[in-house]
Write a protein that holds these residues in place. Structure first.
Motif, mmCIF file in Angstrom:
data_model
loop_
_atom_site.group_PDB
_atom_site.id
_atom_site.type_symbol
_atom_site.label_atom_id
_atom_site.label_comp_id
_atom_site.label_asym_id
_atom_site.label_seq_id
_atom_site.Cartn_x
_atom_site.Cartn_y
_atom_site.Cartn_z
ATOM 1 N N TYR A 1 0.835 -1.207 0.000
ATOM 2 C CA TYR A 1 0.000 0.000 0.000
ATOM 3 C C TYR A 1 0.870 1.259 0.000
ATOM 4 N N THR A 2 1.814 1.340 0.932
ATOM 5 C CA THR A 2 2.605 2.558 1.077
ATOM 6 C C THR A 2 3.493 2.796 -0.141
ATOM 7 N N MET B 1 -3.086 3.846 -7.850
ATOM 8 C CA MET B 1 -4.323 3.749 -7.086
ATOM 9 C C MET B 1 -4.724 2.319 -6.720
ATOM 10 N N SER C 1 -5.439 11.021 -7.477
ATOM 11 C CA SER C 1 -4.063 10.617 -7.276
ATOM 12 C C SER C 1 -3.207 11.863 -7.220
ATOM 13 N N VAL D 1 -4.406 12.047 2.563
ATOM 14 C CA VAL D 1 -5.486 11.892 1.583
ATOM 15 C C VAL D 1 -5.847 13.219 0.917
ATOM 16 N N CYS E 1 -3.153 0.821 -4.737
ATOM 17 C CA CYS E 1 -2.730 0.802 -3.333
ATOM 18 C C CYS E 1 -3.900 0.610 -2.377
ATOM 19 N N TRP E 2 -5.073 1.147 -2.741
ATOM 20 C CA TRP E 2 -6.207 1.138 -1.809
ATOM 21 C C TRP E 2 -6.689 -0.272 -1.508
ATOM 22 N N LEU F 1 1.209 3.919 -2.998
ATOM 23 C CA LEU F 1 0.686 5.264 -2.766
ATOM 24 C C LEU F 1 1.724 6.327 -3.096
ATOM 25 N N GLY G 1 -10.248 6.642 -0.394
ATOM 26 C CA GLY G 1 -9.249 6.724 -1.453
ATOM 27 C C GLY G 1 -9.647 5.931 -2.683
#
Length: 179
Positions: free
Chosen positions: A17-18, A26, A71, A131, A28-29, A21, A65
């Protein structure tokens, strides 16, 4: 054994995820959603009540997100907030950390209450900054993640402590990419 396997899956999802991001990917969510669900269970079962609430908040933010479809690559990173805004935020969060630590201390089974409160409350603020694409979110994450290493080590969640060590490094990477 089951908890360690869940922790390993949550760690992998959280790292992905990190990384994604920071790159503006996207996808990542989806990793944030899975990792958050698992961490709600893990942290609550280990007596880290504020952290469980925090991971539930992360779950909500992951859905935000996902459906926001924005983004930082597309929308751009916002300008930094003023130093006065940060000073006020840090002061208020410090007071709330003290209050929350005192309240959590009265709950049977709550552990490391002041550090748990610190990482949780400051993470709410850093997540809001993230965010909304404020670059200084990464500076908050550097401090929060370093403190989280200590928090998770205190509960013998060694994989999670390692995760937060890598988060500290990824926060440095995020700061460099976003600035």
């Amino acid at each position: 054994m089951k908890l360690k396997l869940l922790e390993a899956v949550a760690v992998c999802c959280s790292l992905l995820y990190t990384w994604l991001l920071a790159d503006g990917n996207m996808a990542c969510w989806w990793f944030a959603i899975v990792g958050s669900i698992i961490y709600v269970f893990i942290t609550f079962s280990m007596g880290l009540i504020a952290e469980a609430v925090l991971h539930f908040f992360y779950l909500l933010m992951a859905f935000y997100g996902l459906f926001n479809r924005g983004s930082w690559v597309e929308e751009g990173v916002h300008s930094s907030l003023s130093a006065a805004t940060h000073a006020l935020s840090i002061a208020l969060l410090g007071i709330l950390t003290w209050i929350s630590g005192n309240l959590l201390h009265k709950i049977k089974g709550a552990a490391v209450t002041y550090l748990d409160s610190f990482t949780t409350l400051f993470s709410f603020w850093a997540t809001w900054l993230m965010v909304n694409f404020y670059p200084e979110n990464w500076l908050y994450w550097i401090g929060i993640d370093a403190a989280s290493v200590v928090l998770y080590l205190s509960r013998r969640l060694y994989l999670s402590a390692l995760l937060f060590f890598f988060y500290t490094l990824l926060a440095i990477r995020g700061w460099l990419l976003w600035t």
